[in-house]
Design a protein around this motif. Structure first.
Motif, PDB file in Angstrom:
ATOM      1  N   UNK A  56       0.822  -1.211   0.000  1.00  0.00           N
ATOM      2  CA  UNK A  56       0.000   0.000   0.000  1.00  0.00           C
ATOM      3  C   UNK A  56       0.859   1.266   0.000  1.00  0.00           C
ATOM      4  N   UNK A  57       2.117   1.140   0.415  1.00  0.00           N
ATOM      5  CA  UNK A  57       2.991   2.318   0.537  1.00  0.00           C
ATOM      6  C   UNK A  57       4.051   2.423  -0.546  1.00  0.00           C
ATOM      7  N   UNK A  58       4.445   1.300  -1.121  1.00  0.00           N
ATOM      8  CA  UNK A  58       5.664   1.283  -1.939  1.00  0.00           C
ATOM      9  C   UNK A  58       5.617   2.269  -3.103  1.00  0.00           C
ATOM     10  N   UNK A  59       4.461   2.462  -3.694  1.00  0.00           N
ATOM     11  CA  UNK A  59       4.368   3.397  -4.823  1.00  0.00           C
ATOM     12  C   UNK A  59       3.916   4.791  -4.399  1.00  0.00           C
ATOM     13  N   UNK A  60       3.539   4.939  -3.136  1.00  0.00           N
ATOM     14  CA  UNK A  60       3.021   6.224  -2.655  1.00  0.00           C
ATOM     15  C   UNK A  60       4.097   7.082  -1.991  1.00  0.00           C
ATOM     16  N   UNK A  61       5.049   6.451  -1.334  1.00  0.00           N
ATOM     17  CA  UNK A  61       6.101   7.187  -0.633  1.00  0.00           C
ATOM     18  C   UNK A  61       7.191   7.568  -1.641  1.00  0.00           C
ATOM     19  N   UNK A  62       7.512   8.840  -1.686  1.00  0.00           N
ATOM     20  CA  UNK A  62       8.444   9.350  -2.691  1.00  0.00           C
ATOM     21  C   UNK A  62       9.829   9.590  -2.101  1.00  0.00           C
ATOM     22  N   UNK A  63      10.835   9.376  -2.926  1.00  0.00           N
ATOM     23  CA  UNK A  63      12.207   9.604  -2.493  1.00  0.00           C
ATOM     24  C   UNK A  63      13.067   8.381  -2.756  1.00  0.00           C
ATOM     25  N   UNK A  64      14.360   8.487  -2.465  1.00  0.00           N
ATOM     26  CA  UNK A  64      15.301   7.380  -2.730  1.00  0.00           C
ATOM     27  C   UNK A  64      15.215   6.299  -1.651  1.00  0.00           C
ATOM     28  N   UNK A  65      14.021   5.701  -1.534  1.00  0.00           N
ATOM     29  CA  UNK A  65      13.754   4.771  -0.436  1.00  0.00           C
ATOM     30  C   UNK A  65      14.328   3.386  -0.719  1.00  0.00           C
ATOM     31  N   UNK A  66      14.930   2.804   0.310  1.00  0.00           N
ATOM     32  CA  UNK A  66      15.340   1.393   0.287  1.00  0.00           C
ATOM     33  C   UNK A  66      14.421   0.666   1.263  1.00  0.00           C
ATOM     34  N   UNK A  67      13.571  -0.199   0.730  1.00  0.00           N
ATOM     35  CA  UNK A  67      12.590  -0.889   1.571  1.00  0.00           C
ATOM     36  C   UNK A  67      13.194  -2.162   2.161  1.00  0.00           C
ATOM     37  N   UNK A  68      12.946  -2.354   3.437  1.00  0.00           N
ATOM     38  CA  UNK A  68      13.384  -3.552   4.156  1.00  0.00           C
ATOM     39  C   UNK A  68      12.135  -4.282   4.635  1.00  0.00           C
ATOM     40  N   UNK A  69      12.080  -5.594   4.411  1.00  0.00           N
ATOM     41  CA  UNK A  69      10.996  -6.372   5.005  1.00  0.00           C
ATOM     42  C   UNK A  69      11.549  -7.029   6.258  1.00  0.00           C
ATOM     43  N   UNK A  70      10.955  -6.685   7.410  1.00  0.00           N
ATOM     44  CA  UNK A  70      11.540  -7.105   8.687  1.00  0.00           C
ATOM     45  C   UNK A  70      10.626  -8.000   9.512  1.00  0.00           C
ATOM     46  N   UNK A  71       9.393  -8.238   9.032  1.00  0.00           N
ATOM     47  CA  UNK A  71       8.434  -9.023   9.800  1.00  0.00           C
ATOM     48  C   UNK A  71       8.446 -10.499   9.442  1.00  0.00           C
ATOM     49  N   UNK A  72       7.589 -11.236  10.129  1.00  0.00           N
ATOM     50  CA  UNK A  72       7.435 -12.665   9.841  1.00  0.00           C
ATOM     51  C   UNK A  72       6.854 -12.818   8.437  1.00  0.00           C
ATOM     52  N   UNK A  73       7.561 -13.509   7.573  1.00  0.00           N
ATOM     53  CA  UNK A  73       7.168 -13.607   6.165  1.00  0.00           C
ATOM     54  C   UNK A  73       6.558 -14.979   5.872  1.00  0.00           C
TER      55      UNK A  73
END
Length: 220
Positions: A56-73
């Motif tokens: 829900x956020x990945x395309x909405x948050x702007x900037x040179x973001x590096x996303x980390x997935x840190x939860x139980x997958x």
């Protein structure tokens, strides 16, 4: 929650963190606007716990973001992360490892991961036991579409600093052992992800290179 509060909190946290330690701002349960404020305050590494929230956020948050997935997958959610996250911190089982390999191959990507250990040996936490590290690294050798970039753990649920030190020290020792014995084609150790709002100063003392902080960013 104003942008000023977030920016002030981040500035205070950064004073506690050496330059060689990456601050991952944990934005779970936070709005797009709050998450954007974190980025605008200069934190470009963002951590999410839930795949649905991340999407829900990945395309909405702007900037040179590096996303980390840190939860139980969950294995059935892996496909949604392919090519969209910089680092998956929480690889806690061999079946999950194999699923990430399979989906990475299918999507034509190489996925960066951290292996999660449960050194506190708490039932509420996921992760491998310390004595399983050789088995895990051998499995990684069969996963050419993965790159293991380090280890992750969650500190023990206690306020006793000596117990927290013990767990984080153990993870650093494990990290050093794996780096020495297995560094190679797709095992390139560089990150030690440990420490959250309540225990990150101890984690830094014990060698953390990534700390995952959420509550302290957003609290007034």
């Amino acid at each position: 929650m104003t942008e000023n509060v977030i920016a002030e909190n981040i500035a205070a946290i950064k004073k506690d963190i050496p330059e060689n330690v990456t601050l991952v701002g944990v934005t779970k349960h936070r709005s797009v606007e709050e998450t954007q404020a974190v980025v605008d305050a200069g934190v470009y590494d963002l951590g999410e716990n839930k795949v649905q929230e991340f999407l829900a956020k990945v395309d909405e948050v702007k900037g040179p973001v590096r996303w980390h997935f840190i939860g139980h997958l969950q294995r059935n959610k892996v496909k949604y992360l392919m090519g969209k996250v910089s680092l998956i911190h929480s690889v806690h089982s061999v079946p999950l490892l194999k699923t990430i390999e399979k989906e990475s191959a299918k999507h034509g990507v190489k996925t960066n991961v951290l292996i999660q250990f449960n050194l506190a040996k708490e039932d509420s936490k996921s992760g491998f036991m310390a004595e399983e590290y050789e088995m895990v690294m051998k499995e990684v050798g069969n996963c050419p579409h993965l790159e293991v970039q380090g280890l992750m753990c969650i500190g023990p649920m206690t306020k006793k600093s000596d117990e927290i030190h013990k767990v984080f020290k153990h993870l650093k020792e494990l990290y050093d052992t794996i780096e020495k014995e297995y560094h190679g084609e797709n095992i390139k150790m560089q990150y030690l992800s440990m420490g959250m709002t309540d225990d990150y100063p101890i984690a830094i003392e014990e060698g953390a290179t990534i700390v995952r902080i959420g509550r302290k960013i957003f609290n007034r």
